[in-house]
Design an enzyme around this catalytic site. Structure first.
Site, PDB file in Angstrom:
ATOM      1  N   HIS A  30      13.886  55.540   7.371  1.00  0.00           N
ATOM      2  CA  HIS A  30      13.718  55.503   8.840  1.00  0.00           C
ATOM      3  C   HIS A  30      12.320  54.971   9.139  1.00  0.00           C
ATOM      4  O   HIS A  30      11.339  55.691   9.026  1.00  0.00           O
ATOM      5  CB  HIS A  30      13.879  56.907   9.427  1.00  0.00           C
ATOM      6  CG  HIS A  30      13.860  56.927  10.919  1.00  0.00           C
ATOM      7  ND1 HIS A  30      14.785  57.627  11.666  1.00  0.00           N
ATOM      8  CD2 HIS A  30      13.034  56.352  11.826  1.00  0.00           C
ATOM      9  CE1 HIS A  30      14.534  57.469  12.947  1.00  0.00           C
ATOM     10  NE2 HIS A  30      13.455  56.690  13.076  1.00  0.00           N
TER      11      HIS A  30
ATOM     12  N   LYS B  58      22.597  52.604  14.819  1.00  0.00           N
ATOM     13  CA  LYS B  58      21.759  53.679  15.345  1.00  0.00           C
ATOM     14  C   LYS B  58      22.162  54.073  16.753  1.00  0.00           C
ATOM     15  O   LYS B  58      22.279  53.233  17.640  1.00  0.00           O
ATOM     16  CB  LYS B  58      20.297  53.214  15.337  1.00  0.00           C
ATOM     17  CG  LYS B  58      19.292  54.198  15.900  1.00  0.00           C
ATOM     18  CD  LYS B  58      18.924  55.266  14.893  1.00  0.00           C
ATOM     19  CE  LYS B  58      18.056  56.360  15.505  1.00  0.00           C
ATOM     20  NZ  LYS B  58      16.643  56.133  15.311  1.00  0.00           N
TER      21      LYS B  58
ATOM     22  N   HIS C  99       9.830  52.234  11.733  1.00  0.00           N
ATOM     23  CA  HIS C  99       9.607  51.279  12.835  1.00  0.00           C
ATOM     24  C   HIS C  99       8.456  50.365  12.439  1.00  0.00           C
ATOM     25  O   HIS C  99       7.382  50.861  12.070  1.00  0.00           O
ATOM     26  CB  HIS C  99       9.220  52.023  14.110  1.00  0.00           C
ATOM     27  CG  HIS C  99      10.257  53.000  14.568  1.00  0.00           C
ATOM     28  ND1 HIS C  99      11.251  52.679  15.466  1.00  0.00           N
ATOM     29  CD2 HIS C  99      10.477  54.293  14.224  1.00  0.00           C
ATOM     30  CE1 HIS C  99      12.021  53.727  15.666  1.00  0.00           C
ATOM     31  NE2 HIS C  99      11.579  54.727  14.918  1.00  0.00           N
TER      32      HIS C  99
ATOM     33  N   HIS D 107      19.571  59.529  16.693  1.00  0.00           N
ATOM     34  CA  HIS D 107      18.427  60.200  17.307  1.00  0.00           C
ATOM     35  C   HIS D 107      19.023  61.356  18.118  1.00  0.00           C
ATOM     36  O   HIS D 107      19.553  61.147  19.202  1.00  0.00           O
ATOM     37  CB  HIS D 107      17.632  59.257  18.212  1.00  0.00           C
ATOM     38  CG  HIS D 107      16.423  59.932  18.795  1.00  0.00           C
ATOM     39  ND1 HIS D 107      15.133  59.609  18.447  1.00  0.00           N
ATOM     40  CD2 HIS D 107      16.320  60.960  19.673  1.00  0.00           C
ATOM     41  CE1 HIS D 107      14.294  60.405  19.102  1.00  0.00           C
ATOM     42  NE2 HIS D 107      14.993  61.235  19.845  1.00  0.00           N
TER      43      HIS D 107
ATOM     44  N   HIS E 227      15.171  62.554  11.552  1.00  0.00           N
ATOM     45  CA  HIS E 227      13.965  63.358  11.818  1.00  0.00           C
ATOM     46  C   HIS E 227      14.285  64.770  12.312  1.00  0.00           C
ATOM     47  O   HIS E 227      13.947  65.146  13.442  1.00  0.00           O
ATOM     48  CB  HIS E 227      13.020  62.651  12.778  1.00  0.00           C
ATOM     49  CG  HIS E 227      13.658  61.849  13.885  1.00  0.00           C
ATOM     50  ND1 HIS E 227      14.509  62.385  14.814  1.00  0.00           N
ATOM     51  CD2 HIS E 227      13.568  60.541  14.215  1.00  0.00           C
ATOM     52  CE1 HIS E 227      14.896  61.451  15.661  1.00  0.00           C
ATOM     53  NE2 HIS E 227      14.345  60.316  15.308  1.00  0.00           N
TER      54      HIS E 227
ATOM     55  N   ASN F  11      15.077  49.588  17.627  1.00  0.00           N
ATOM     56  CA  ASN F  11      14.686  49.760  19.038  1.00  0.00           C
ATOM     57  C   ASN F  11      13.575  48.785  19.436  1.00  0.00           C
ATOM     58  O   ASN F  11      12.522  49.173  19.916  1.00  0.00           O
ATOM     59  CB  ASN F  11      14.288  51.206  19.337  1.00  0.00           C
ATOM     60  CG  ASN F  11      13.123  51.691  18.506  1.00  0.00           C
ATOM     61  OD1 ASN F  11      12.886  51.195  17.409  1.00  0.00           O
ATOM     62  ND2 ASN F  11      12.378  52.655  19.017  1.00  0.00           N
TER      63      ASN F  11
ATOM     64  N   ARG G  42       7.976  47.257  14.451  1.00  0.00           N
ATOM     65  CA  ARG G  42       7.659  46.476  15.662  1.00  0.00           C
ATOM     66  C   ARG G  42       7.805  44.968  15.439  1.00  0.00           C
ATOM     67  O   ARG G  42       8.302  44.517  14.422  1.00  0.00           O
ATOM     68  CB  ARG G  42       6.254  46.806  16.180  1.00  0.00           C
ATOM     69  CG  ARG G  42       5.900  48.269  16.216  1.00  0.00           C
ATOM     70  CD  ARG G  42       6.862  49.080  17.050  1.00  0.00           C
ATOM     71  NE  ARG G  42       6.407  50.480  17.150  1.00  0.00           N
ATOM     72  CZ  ARG G  42       7.177  51.461  17.530  1.00  0.00           C
ATOM     73  NH1 ARG G  42       8.427  51.280  17.838  1.00  0.00           N
ATOM     74  NH2 ARG G  42       6.714  52.687  17.617  1.00  0.00           N
TER      75      ARG G  42
ATOM     76  N   ASP H  96      10.030  57.927   9.855  1.00  0.00           N
ATOM     77  CA  ASP H  96       9.903  57.690  11.306  1.00  0.00           C
ATOM     78  C   ASP H  96       8.485  57.257  11.642  1.00  0.00           C
ATOM     79  O   ASP H  96       7.987  57.524  12.743  1.00  0.00           O
ATOM     80  CB  ASP H  96      10.321  58.905  12.146  1.00  0.00           C
ATOM     81  CG  ASP H  96      10.576  58.506  13.606  1.00  0.00           C
ATOM     82  OD1 ASP H  96      10.748  57.304  13.874  1.00  0.00           O
ATOM     83  OD2 ASP H  96      10.579  59.393  14.468  1.00  0.00           O
TER      84      ASP H  96
ATOM     85  N   HIS I  97       1.946  52.592  17.383  1.00  0.00           N
ATOM     86  CA  HIS I  97       1.777  52.068  18.747  1.00  0.00           C
ATOM     87  C   HIS I  97       0.322  51.643  18.872  1.00  0.00           C
ATOM     88  O   HIS I  97      -0.574  52.310  18.327  1.00  0.00           O
ATOM     89  CB  HIS I  97       2.062  53.155  19.788  1.00  0.00           C
ATOM     90  CG  HIS I  97       3.503  53.495  19.941  1.00  0.00           C
ATOM     91  ND1 HIS I  97       4.379  52.741  20.669  1.00  0.00           N
ATOM     92  CD2 HIS I  97       4.229  54.526  19.433  1.00  0.00           C
ATOM     93  CE1 HIS I  97       5.586  53.289  20.629  1.00  0.00           C
ATOM     94  NE2 HIS I  97       5.527  54.374  19.873  1.00  0.00           N
TER      95      HIS I  97
HETATM   96  O1  DOR Z   1       8.286  59.280  18.082  1.00  0.00           O
HETATM   97  C1  DOR Z   1       9.112  58.397  18.035  1.00  0.00           C
HETATM   98  N1  DOR Z   1       8.762  57.101  18.074  1.00  0.00           N
HETATM   99  N2  DOR Z   1      10.398  58.725  17.960  1.00  0.00           N
HETATM  100  C2  DOR Z   1      11.358  57.805  18.053  1.00  0.00           C
HETATM  101  O2  DOR Z   1      12.497  58.168  18.025  1.00  0.00           O
HETATM  102  C3  DOR Z   1      11.033  56.388  18.270  1.00  0.00           C
HETATM  103  C4  DOR Z   1       9.694  56.069  17.820  1.00  0.00           C
HETATM  104  C5  DOR Z   1       9.199  54.748  18.340  1.00  0.00           C
HETATM  105  O3  DOR Z   1       9.915  53.758  18.298  1.00  0.00           O
HETATM  106  O4  DOR Z   1       8.051  54.709  18.785  1.00  0.00           O
HETATM  107 ZN    ZN Z   2      12.474  56.584  14.819  1.00  0.00          ZN
END
Ligand code: DOR
Ligand code: ZN
Length: 349
Positions: free
Chosen positions: A13, A101, A15, A138, A173, A41, A17, A246, A250
């Protein structure tokens, strides 16, 4: 014990970006992990064969720029959209997707286009069941009080499991004790991932001292009781529970503001990948279960997804290492802090 050697791990799992920072963020995982399941996502969402292929190609180009990360394999998940049809799902499977997902609408980052209920994706879910594509969930109902959102989603999973009796399901998660109880009551085709931050921390990290947006995530960190339940379950060596970080970087500017009245506020996401393996090694060692680390990171998840185990090996050496202060504009979890283990790749791995 000076080091422990394990099969190279998977992160089921992740991310990473898009755009310029993606290359740096994915390499922070690809140095340690042989494969990762990449979450869909993005904007626009990874919901078609073309988008998934383009995303995979961009990730591969990024990891191949650095010999240390060149062998990394991105495993792709697609986002299940309202009204998605069976043909689309078959196309996504043909494009190599490993899972679909399920994002409840509004539950987390970039999920406003998610599902209001399983009925909104009936055809896609039937197709996934038929094609043997696992459903990654999720599991939160955003209408509920924030600490109760995961618990509130459990009856939906029960229904999904009943309505799609062959569908394999991953609850992502896991964050609360009730979910672990629930998992025990479900058939074996229902499994779960656990992150390193839910395993080690509680709401104290998010707001016990000052408000720390770098420990804010969805589902949010919970209570000592919930953390204890997660720790017990992971140390027990339950093959239905495996690692998914996870890790969700950011940009600092989004995490730390300035914010204005009415938002947007700090988005959820803990950029945990750079610290994950040393922390996991320390956790299993403290629990006297170091021999169970490898199953959690490198075997149970692969078995669930029907993948061969990785062939390379990796050493977790008992010496201090330091988490980078910053990676491409994002703060990793425990930025700048010392960790008690260091990751060393074996020659040729
Ligand atoms: O904390 C999270 N950030 N939970 C998620 O399910 C998505 C993820 C994100 O894409 O920032
Ligand atoms: Zn996630």
């Amino acid at each position: 014990m000076e080091f422990i050697e394990i099969r190279r791990p998977d992160d089921f799992h992740l991310h990473v970006r898009q755009g310029e920072p993606m290359a740096y963020w994915v390499r922070a995982s690809a140095r340690d992990f042989a494969r990762a399941l990449i979450m869909p996502n993005t904007i626009p969402p990874a919901d078609s064969p073309e988008r998934v292929e383009a995303y995979r190609a961009a990730i591969l180009a990024a990891v191949r720029e650095d010999p240390e990360t060149a062998g990394f394999t991105p495993l792709m998940a697609f986002k299940i959209m309202p009204g998605m049809g069976a043909e689309r799902v078959a196309g996504l499977k043909a494009a190599g997707c490993l899972a679909g997902k399920y994002y409840p609408a509004g539950a987390t980052t970039n999920s406003s286009d998610g599902l209001s209920s399983p009925a909104a994706a009936r055809e896609a879910l039937l197709a996934m069941e038929e094609l043997g594509l696992p459903l990654s969930i999720h599991a939160e109902l955003p209408e509920y009080f924030v600490l109760d959102r995961e618990k509130a989603f459990l009856p939906t999973i029960e229904r999904l499991s009943r309505d799609y009796p062959k569908l394999r399901i991953v609850i992502e998660h896991l964050s609360c004790a009730e979910s672990l109880e629930f998992l025990r009551s479900m058939p074996e085709r229902v499994c779960a991932t656990v992150t390193v931050h839910h395993l080690l921390y509680t709401m104290d990290e998010t707001m016990g001292e000052g408000l720390n947006p770098h420990f804010f995530c969805k589902p949010c960190l919970k209570t000592p009781r919930d953390r204890q339940a997660l720790q017990d379950a992971v140390l027990s060596g339950n093959p239905r529970i495996f690692f998914g970080s996870d890790s969700a970087p950011h940009a600092l500017s989004k995490k730390e503001g300035p914010f204005s009245l009415g938002g947007p506020y700090a988005p959820g996401g803990v950029f945990s990948a750079p610290a994950a393996l040393p922390l996991l090694a320390a956790f299993f060692e403290e629990g006297g279960m170091l021999s169970r680390l490898e199953n959690f990171t490198s075997a149970f998840g692969a078995a669930f997804y029907g993948l061969p185990r990785n062939s390379g090996r990796l050493r977790l050496v008992k010496r201090d290492s330091r988490v980078p202060e910053e990676i491409a504009g994002a703060l990793p979890m425990l930025a700048g802090r010392q960790l008690p283990f260091d990751v060393e790749r074996k020659e040729g791995a």
